[in-house]
Write an enzyme that holds these catalytic residues in place. Structure first.
Site, PDB file in Angstrom:
ATOM      1  N   SER A 131      -2.077   2.691  -2.821  1.00  0.00           N
ATOM      2  CA  SER A 131      -2.806   3.838  -3.358  1.00  0.00           C
ATOM      3  C   SER A 131      -1.810   4.852  -3.893  1.00  0.00           C
ATOM      4  O   SER A 131      -0.645   4.884  -3.467  1.00  0.00           O
ATOM      5  CB  SER A 131      -3.649   4.484  -2.255  1.00  0.00           C
ATOM      6  OG  SER A 131      -4.181   5.731  -2.667  1.00  0.00           O
ATOM      7  N   TYR A 144      -4.498   8.033   6.252  1.00  0.00           N
ATOM      8  CA  TYR A 144      -4.565   7.178   5.068  1.00  0.00           C
ATOM      9  C   TYR A 144      -3.272   7.246   4.268  1.00  0.00           C
ATOM     10  O   TYR A 144      -2.727   6.220   3.857  1.00  0.00           O
ATOM     11  CB  TYR A 144      -5.754   7.619   4.203  1.00  0.00           C
ATOM     12  CG  TYR A 144      -6.018   6.732   3.006  1.00  0.00           C
ATOM     13  CD1 TYR A 144      -6.723   5.545   3.145  1.00  0.00           C
ATOM     14  CD2 TYR A 144      -5.587   7.098   1.729  1.00  0.00           C
ATOM     15  CE1 TYR A 144      -6.986   4.728   2.052  1.00  0.00           C
ATOM     16  CE2 TYR A 144      -5.845   6.297   0.632  1.00  0.00           C
ATOM     17  CZ  TYR A 144      -6.547   5.117   0.799  1.00  0.00           C
ATOM     18  OH  TYR A 144      -6.800   4.318  -0.290  1.00  0.00           O
TER      19      TYR A 144
END
Length: 237
Positions: A131, A144
């Site tokens: 990501s 995350y």
């Protein structure tokens, strides 16, 4: 461009929805033989081998690799958001650990078991979904961001470690993607986002390129798909 993926054996973790499902469809369209590892049950209308299991469970990963047979490509799409919008001081240890286990440890286990199964492949490759949160941080996304940053470094370390085995390792790092997970995280705000959003198929195309023999010179890289976001300076010019 001919990707030369026809007939290649591909294992995709997290292939039931979102980026994973788009990746499965894209490989099938290229004529690849696809095996999926996912906690969810598979659809009846896809010509794939389906193994139900958790990517953090080493036995499940081992079973999926065995089901795929001699492998050419492994793609790690399995992932969770973890605690979103939660200050670091309020995140529980269990939530942090689970986020890292799925998003980072799961990728390691996939590579650990897939790489030996690629010994006979003429062009072995591993691609992870990371990501842009592996490079930039937003409030309330500590777990995350930490996990995805780990995937970026895991990619580089594995590329070095698996070089002698000829296994290339790369990752894609998209910004927001229109997936069920992202919509669940953002709720009604998703449709009013002031930034461009990827479609899962857009990310899948980048995955296929990095997995294909045509990208033979690309190894140990993190391909940012962020519409140029990281390139923009905050300088008020």
């Amino acid at each position: 461009m001919e990707l030369h993926l026809s007939g290649r054996s591909v294992l995709v973790s997290g292939g039931a929805s979102g980026i994973g499902a788009a990746t499965v469809e894209a490989f099938l369209a290229e004529g690849a033989a696809v095996t999926v590892l996912d906690r969810a049950a598979g659809p009846d209308d896809l010509p794939v081998r389906w193994v139900r299991g958790d990517v953090t469970d080493e036995a499940s990963v081992r079973e999926a690799v065995a089901a795929a047979g001699p492998l050419d490509i492994a793609v790690g799409c399995a992932g969770i958001s973890g605690p979103m919008g939660v200050p670091a001081t309020d995140i529980t240890r269990d939530d942090f650990t689970r986020t890292v286990e799925v998003n980072l440890t799961g990728q390691f286990l996939l590579a650990k078991h897939a790489a030996p199964a690629m010994a006979a492949s003429s062009a072995p490759a591993i691609v992870f979904v990371a990501s842009d949160s592996g490079f930039v941080a937003a409030p309330g996304m500590v777990a995350y961001c930490a996990a995805k940053g780990g995937v970026v470094m895991l990619t580089r370390a594995l590329a070095v470690d698996l070089e002698a085995a000829r296994v290339r390792v790369n990752c894609v790092c998209p910004s927001i993607v229109d997936t069920p997970m992202a919509r669940a995280d953002l709720g009604a705000a998703f449709d009013a986002l002031p930034v461009p959003v990827h479609r899962p198929a857009d990310v899948a195309r980048s995955i296929l390129y990095l997995a294909a023999p045509v990208s033979a010179g690309i190894n140990g890289t993190a391909q940012l798909l962020d519409f140029g976001g990281l390139a923009k300076s905050s300088f008020p010019a």
